[in-house]
Design a protein around this motif. Structure first.
Motif, PDB file in Angstrom:
ATOM      1  N   ILE A 114     -39.493  83.983 -33.020  1.00 21.92           N
ATOM      2  CA  ILE A 114     -40.292  84.513 -31.917  1.00 21.92           C
ATOM      3  C   ILE A 114     -40.002  86.000 -31.721  1.00 21.92           C
ATOM      4  O   ILE A 114     -40.918  86.806 -31.525  1.00 21.92           O
ATOM      5  N   ASP A 115     -38.722  86.394 -31.800  1.00 22.79           N
ATOM      6  CA  ASP A 115     -38.368  87.811 -31.677  1.00 22.79           C
ATOM      7  C   ASP A 115     -39.018  88.642 -32.782  1.00 22.79           C
ATOM      8  O   ASP A 115     -39.517  89.738 -32.531  1.00 22.79           O
ATOM      9  N   ALA A 116     -39.011  88.130 -34.018  1.00 25.62           N
ATOM     10  CA  ALA A 116     -39.622  88.853 -35.140  1.00 25.62           C
ATOM     11  C   ALA A 116     -41.121  89.032 -34.906  1.00 25.62           C
ATOM     12  O   ALA A 116     -41.681  90.097 -35.183  1.00 25.62           O
ATOM     13  N   ALA A 117     -41.763  88.004 -34.374  1.00 29.62           N
ATOM     14  CA  ALA A 117     -43.206  88.095 -34.101  1.00 29.62           C
ATOM     15  C   ALA A 117     -43.477  89.078 -32.964  1.00 29.62           C
ATOM     16  O   ALA A 117     -44.411  89.882 -33.039  1.00 29.62           O
ATOM     17  N   ARG A 118     -42.675  89.033 -31.927  1.00 24.33           N
ATOM     18  CA  ARG A 118     -42.883  89.936 -30.791  1.00 24.33           C
ATOM     19  C   ARG A 118     -42.624  91.386 -31.175  1.00 24.33           C
ATOM     20  O   ARG A 118     -43.289  92.282 -30.666  1.00 24.33           O
ATOM     21  N   LYS A 119     -41.660  91.640 -32.074  1.00 20.61           N
ATOM     22  CA  LYS A 119     -41.408  93.016 -32.536  1.00 20.61           C
ATOM     23  C   LYS A 119     -42.621  93.563 -33.284  1.00 20.61           C
ATOM     24  O   LYS A 119     -42.862  94.767 -33.285  1.00 20.61           O
ATOM     25  N   ALA A 120     -43.384  92.687 -33.936  1.00 16.55           N
ATOM     26  CA  ALA A 120     -44.578  93.104 -34.667  1.00 16.55           C
ATOM     27  C   ALA A 120     -45.814  93.067 -33.765  1.00 16.55           C
ATOM     28  O   ALA A 120     -46.932  93.233 -34.246  1.00 16.55           O
ATOM     29  N   ASN A 121     -45.623  92.833 -32.458  1.00 14.04           N
ATOM     30  CA  ASN A 121     -46.697  92.769 -31.465  1.00 14.04           C
ATOM     31  C   ASN A 121     -47.654  91.595 -31.671  1.00 14.04           C
ATOM     32  O   ASN A 121     -48.816  91.662 -31.286  1.00 14.04           O
ATOM     33  N   VAL A 122     -47.163  90.517 -32.272  1.00 16.18           N
ATOM     34  CA  VAL A 122     -47.965  89.303 -32.432  1.00 16.18           C
ATOM     35  C   VAL A 122     -47.889  88.520 -31.129  1.00 16.18           C
ATOM     36  O   VAL A 122     -46.801  88.284 -30.601  1.00 16.18           O
ATOM     37  N   THR A 123     -49.051  88.123 -30.618  1.00 17.42           N
ATOM     38  CA  THR A 123     -49.071  87.392 -29.355  1.00 17.42           C
ATOM     39  C   THR A 123     -49.575  85.960 -29.511  1.00 17.42           C
ATOM     40  O   THR A 123     -49.389  85.155 -28.609  1.00 17.42           O
ATOM     41  N   ASP A 124     -50.205  85.649 -30.624  1.00 11.91           N
ATOM     42  CA  ASP A 124     -50.761  84.305 -30.831  1.00 11.91           C
ATOM     43  C   ASP A 124     -49.759  83.467 -31.623  1.00 11.91           C
ATOM     44  O   ASP A 124     -49.781  83.443 -32.850  1.00 11.91           O
ATOM     45  N   ILE A 125     -48.858  82.788 -30.908  1.00  6.66           N
ATOM     46  CA  ILE A 125     -47.786  82.016 -31.529  1.00  6.66           C
ATOM     47  C   ILE A 125     -47.948  80.552 -31.129  1.00  6.66           C
ATOM     48  O   ILE A 125     -48.052  80.233 -29.950  1.00  6.66           O
ATOM     49  N   GLY A 126     -47.976  79.676 -32.129  1.00  8.96           N
ATOM     50  CA  GLY A 126     -48.060  78.244 -31.877  1.00  8.96           C
ATOM     51  C   GLY A 126     -46.787  77.551 -32.317  1.00  8.96           C
ATOM     52  O   GLY A 126     -46.037  78.067 -33.146  1.00  8.96           O
ATOM     53  N   ILE A 127     -46.540  76.398 -31.758  1.00 10.84           N
ATOM     54  CA  ILE A 127     -45.352  75.616 -32.099  1.00 10.84           C
ATOM     55  C   ILE A 127     -45.822  74.269 -32.625  1.00 10.84           C
ATOM     56  O   ILE A 127     -46.575  73.561 -31.947  1.00 10.84           O
ATOM     57  N   ALA A 128     -45.378  73.917 -33.827  1.00 15.06           N
ATOM     58  CA  ALA A 128     -45.779  72.643 -34.434  1.00 15.06           C
ATOM     59  C   ALA A 128     -44.978  71.506 -33.827  1.00 15.06           C
ATOM     60  O   ALA A 128     -43.768  71.602 -33.661  1.00 15.06           O
ATOM     61  N   ALA A 129     -45.679  70.437 -33.490  1.00 11.57           N
ATOM     62  CA  ALA A 129     -45.047  69.228 -32.958  1.00 11.57           C
ATOM     63  C   ALA A 129     -45.895  68.032 -33.347  1.00 11.57           C
ATOM     64  O   ALA A 129     -47.088  68.162 -33.590  1.00 11.57           O
ATOM     65  N   GLN A 130     -45.260  66.887 -33.403  1.00 11.92           N
ATOM     66  CA  GLN A 130     -45.981  65.652 -33.669  1.00 11.92           C
ATOM     67  C   GLN A 130     -46.308  64.976 -32.344  1.00 11.92           C
ATOM     68  O   GLN A 130     -45.476  64.993 -31.428  1.00 11.92           O
ATOM     69  N   PRO A 131     -47.490  64.375 -32.247  1.00 13.75           N
ATOM     70  CA  PRO A 131     -47.780  63.653 -31.012  1.00 13.75           C
ATOM     71  C   PRO A 131     -46.934  62.402 -30.913  1.00 13.75           C
ATOM     72  O   PRO A 131     -46.544  61.808 -31.918  1.00 13.75           O
ATOM     73  N   VAL A 132     -46.616  62.019 -29.691  1.00 15.92           N
ATOM     74  CA  VAL A 132     -45.848  60.797 -29.463  1.00 15.92           C
ATOM     75  C   VAL A 132     -46.719  59.602 -29.813  1.00 15.92           C
ATOM     76  O   VAL A 132     -47.878  59.537 -29.378  1.00 15.92           O
ATOM     77  N   PRO A 133     -46.197  58.658 -30.604  1.00 17.06           N
ATOM     78  CA  PRO A 133     -46.993  57.470 -30.905  1.00 17.06           C
ATOM     79  C   PRO A 133     -47.346  56.698 -29.640  1.00 17.06           C
ATOM     80  O   PRO A 133     -46.590  56.715 -28.655  1.00 17.06           O
ATOM     81  N   ASP A 134     -48.482  56.033 -29.650  1.00 15.60           N
ATOM     82  CA  ASP A 134     -48.921  55.277 -28.474  1.00 15.60           C
ATOM     83  C   ASP A 134     -47.897  54.198 -28.112  1.00 15.60           C
ATOM     84  O   ASP A 134     -47.318  53.543 -28.959  1.00 15.60           O
ATOM     85  N   GLY A 135     -47.697  54.048 -26.821  1.00 15.46           N
ATOM     86  CA  GLY A 135     -46.795  53.014 -26.330  1.00 15.46           C
ATOM     87  C   GLY A 135     -45.359  53.467 -26.194  1.00 15.46           C
ATOM     88  O   GLY A 135     -44.505  52.708 -25.802  1.00 15.46           O
ATOM     89  N   GLN A 136     -45.061  54.717 -26.536  1.00 10.49           N
ATOM     90  CA  GLN A 136     -43.692  55.232 -26.398  1.00 10.49           C
ATOM     91  C   GLN A 136     -43.683  56.282 -25.309  1.00 10.49           C
ATOM     92  O   GLN A 136     -44.645  57.027 -25.131  1.00 10.49           O
ATOM     93  N   PRO A 137     -42.565  56.420 -24.604  1.00 11.79           N
ATOM     94  CA  PRO A 137     -42.485  57.424 -23.524  1.00 11.79           C
ATOM     95  C   PRO A 137     -42.359  58.830 -24.064  1.00 11.79           C
ATOM     96  O   PRO A 137     -41.969  59.119 -25.102  1.00 11.79           O
TER      97      PRO A 137
END
Length: 137
Positions: A114-137
C-alpha cells in the motif's frame, strides 16, 4: 457464318466462400490469442469476507506470499521496484492495483505494498478476498 460452341460468360467472384474463410481465420486467431494471454497466478490462501464484490480486471495484481515476498507477473519485486512500476504506468489516477495477500502474511508486508502504491500516487487499490461459503459465519 460465325458459330460459337462455347458461350463466353462474364467471370463472377463468389463472396460466400470468402466470408466463410475469413470467419474461420477470425475464430482461429481469437482462440490462439486467448491462449497466449498468461493466466498464471500464485497459489494463496486468501482471507474470507462476508461482504465481497467482483472487481474489474486490474492493471497490476500484487501477490504477497506468507514469507513477505512480493510478486507481480511472476517476478519478485521490492517495494521500491513496485513504486517505480506503478509510476511508469502513466496516469497513476487510472492505475488499478489489487493486492492478493495470503491470510498468514504479516500485516506489515501488506502495508508495504500500500505504501509503494501511495508513493506512486495510485488511489485505486483493491484487496483480494474469497467470499464466505453459505451457511458459515
Amino acid at each position: 457464318m460465325n458459330m460459337r460452341y462455347f458461350e463466353r460468360r462474364k467471370a463472377r467472384i463468389e463472396i460466400i466462400p470468402m466470408i466463410d474463410v475469413m470467419l474461420f481465420l477470425l475464430v482461429f486467431f481469437i482462440i490462439v490469442t486467448l491462449q497466449m494471454i498468461p493466466n498464471a497466478g500464485v497459489s494463496l490462501q486468501l482471507p474470507t469476507a462476508s461482504q465481497t464484490d467482483q472487481l474489474p480486471h486490474p492493471k497490476f495484481i500484487v501477490n504477497v506470499l506468507p514469507d513477505g515476498t512480493m510478486k507481480v507477473k511472476d517476478q519478485v519485486v521490492t517495494p521500491a521496484q513496485l513504486t517505480a512500476m506503478f509510476a511508469a504506468d502513466g496516469n497513476p489516477a487510472q492505475t488499478e492495483v489489487t493486492i492478493a495477500a495470503d491470510k498468514t502474511t504479516a500485516f506489515q508486508n501488506f502495508m508495504s505494498v500500500i505504501d509503494a502504491a501511495r508513493k506512486a500516487n495510485v488511489t485505486d487499490i483493491g484487496i483480494a478476498a474469497q467470499p464466505v461459503p453459505d451457511g458459515q459465519p
